[in-house]
Scaffold this active site. Structure first.
Site, PDB file in Angstrom:
ATOM      1  CD  GLU A 235      -3.004  -1.154   0.470  1.00  0.00           C
ATOM      2  OE1 GLU A 235      -3.086  -0.252  -0.385  1.00  0.00           O
ATOM      3  OE2 GLU A 235      -3.866  -2.027   0.603  1.00  0.00           O
ATOM      4  CB  CYS A 269      -1.835   7.146   1.228  1.00  0.00           C
ATOM      5  SG  CYS A 269      -3.300   6.417   1.977  1.00  0.00           S
TER       6      CYS A 269
END
Ligand code: NAD
Length: 498
Positions: A235, A269
């Site tokens: 990720e 993110c």
């Protein structure tokens, strides 16, 4: 050796933890492996029932946990509760109710002709063994906690390494699981240390690596994992865009852009890191967004009413300040913010909006992990999609329009893990929905069904009840040749005609 935890807003020391040595880590993996052999024997339902007990401890410690998160990351405690603690309780409850449906599903396969020979095939899911969960600093509670829960419920044990910036949150995660009496010891162990010291063992001794962090570190982990062919779920970074079409609800879009970019000081993110505005609304939208952004209250995140706190550490702050300088040199215009906030000792950057940006600029192409929003204009929806896709990342995206069908049509053209219509950022908090990206944003998915499938191996079981020699076995004699003639007829029946 100890790792000290510092409050990035006040520069006070929060506390410290003992560092784990690589030798100790090797032993921890052996213990985790031994613990997993017993843990996997419990049913999924039983494991899920044990893990959901995390909610009992968390419910009693909501405020302490939120404050520890705040003191290590610099975000307001209410934001820590909302974005991290609440989401985890919701996810624990969801997994408790849904894990069996995924992990105990016995998928029967249609074998066509072979079914007539009394053969059957199905797939079951097996835990992989020991999962290394390596966490980032920005959501130090929610991100690894979710991955730990899925890994444990699936029957694995976990070795978890938090970021060195957020070791006390890491310790708190261990406390939460340690509060569960019937969770066997060794099933979850939290270790502390830098990635450069512990990384090799974390990758080479694990059966799976679930990593969240920068694209650069993700590549290093994948390279190391290639030596042992250890599967990785990565990720990674993002440069999420928000595309505003002229028919969008602009009042809502302005507030969404402000929250989507500046929540957690832009250290998300999936935060809005590129804003694409249709030229017909660009001037007015920009003015209103800048006005709204100037109203945000920045300050010590534990003070009431603060919207935007501090960056996690000096290095991250300096990287963002450098990126802002670079943007100015490329021709971007600072419309608000653009500097370290001089009112505070800690690592605060003022919420920053950059005008006059072009898609090829570094400030639009590269991830700036801080409160910085470049604005780009476009003429048509097709152009907006092309501009959005012309970027190395593909984590989340957002399209704003009142024409939902058009929005969904455009969404399908975007290279991304998630496209939200009239929403930003928050689907991370939805445990059933898959989380992950394409291109430089990573490989694999966490959360929901796909997250479970990431930490198990599919096992195909084939059963024969025919009870006689198969037609294709030796000897290849006359009978066999005749049988193959029949097979040729069957083969010819497999053509699909209109
Ligand atoms: P980072 O890559 O610096 O560190 C992440 C973790 O990796 C830390 O625990 C670190 O100690 C460890 N690490 C570093 N080198 C390692 C190595 N060689 N082997 C093993 N572990 C190693 O990332 P960060 O600064 O903590 O987080 C910010 C980045 O993470 C941003 O790029 C952000 O976009 C990304 N991120 C992505 C997601 C997502 O879901 N896609 C979520 C949060 C953050």
């Amino acid at each position: 050796m100890v790792i000290k935890s510092t409050n990035p807003a006040t520069l006070e020391i929060n506390g410290e933890v003992e560092e784990t040595s690589p030798e100790a880590l090797e032993k921890i993996f052996d213990e985790a492996r031994a613990a997993q052999r017993k843990w996997r024997l419990l049913s999924t339902a039983k494991r899920a029932r044990i893990i959901v007990k995390v909610n009992e401890y968390i419910a009693d410690h909501i405020d302490d946990i939120s404050v520890i998160i705040s003191k290590e990351t610099g975000k307001p405690p209410l934001e820590a509760f909302n974005a991290e603690v609440y989401g985890i309780m919701d996810a624990a409850f969801y997994y408790y109710n849904n894990a069996e449906k995924v992990l105990d599903a016995k998928e029967e396969l249609d074998l066509g002709f072979y079914s007539s020979l009394d053969k059957s095939s199905f797939i079951v899911y097996k835990p992989v063994g020991v999962v290394s969960v390596i966490g980032p600093y920005n959501y130090p509670f929610a991100i690894p906690f979710n991955q730990i829960m899925q890994s444990l419920i699936a029957g694995n044990s976990v070795v978890f390494k938090p970021s060195s910036d957020t070791v006390l949150v890491g310790k708190k995660i261990q406390d939460v699981f340690d509060s569960i009496d019937d969770l066997p010891s060794g099933v979850l162990t939290t270790v502390f240390g830098s990635g450069s010291v512990l990384g090799n063992v974390l990758v080479s001794k694990a059966n799976r690596v679930v990593f969240t962090g920068s694209t650069e570190t993700g590549k290093a982990i994948m390279k190391k994992a290639a030596e042992t062919l250890t599967p990785v779920c990565l990720e990674l970074g993002g440069k999420s865009e928000m595309i505003i079409l002229p028919d969008a609800n602009l009042d809502r879009a302005i507030l969404a852009a402000r929250w989507g970019c500046f929540t957690n000081s832009g250290q998300v993110c999936s935060s809005v890191k590129r804003l694409y505005l249709h030229e017909s609304i660009a001037k007015d939208f920009t003015r209103r967004l800048v006005d709204a952004t100037k109203k945000l209250k920045q300050g010590n995140p534990t003070d009431p009413g603060v919207d935007v706190g501090a960056m996690v550490n000096e290095t991250q702050m300096n990287k963002v300040l450098q990126a802002i300088d670079g943007a100015k040199k490329e021709g971007a215009m600072v419309l608000c913010g653009g500097r370290r906030n001089p009112a505070f000792k800690g690592y605060f950057i003022e919420p920053t909006i950059l005008g006059n940006c072009k898609n090829a600029m570094q400030c639009v192409q590269r991830e700036i992990f801080g409160p910085v929003l470049p604005i780009i204009t476009f003429k048509t929806a097709g152009e907006a999609v092309a501009l959005a896709n012309n970027n190395p990342y593909g984590l989340t995206s957002s399209i704003w329009t009142e024409n939902y069908e058009e929005g969904i049509k455009l969404a399908k053209e975007i290279d991304s893990g998630t496209v939200m219509i009239n929403e930003v950022v928050y689907t991370f908090a939805l445990a059933p929905t898959p989380w992950g990206g394409v291109k430089s944003s990573g490989i694999g998915r966490t959360h929901g069904k796909m997250g479970f499938l990431e930490v198990v191996d599919p096992l195909h079981i084939h059963v024969d009840k025919y009870n006689a020699p198969d037609a294709w076995w030796m000897p290849y004699d006359k009978d066999f040749a005749e049988m193959m003639e029949n097979f040729k007829l069957i083969a010819k029946s497999l053509i699909v005609r209109d």
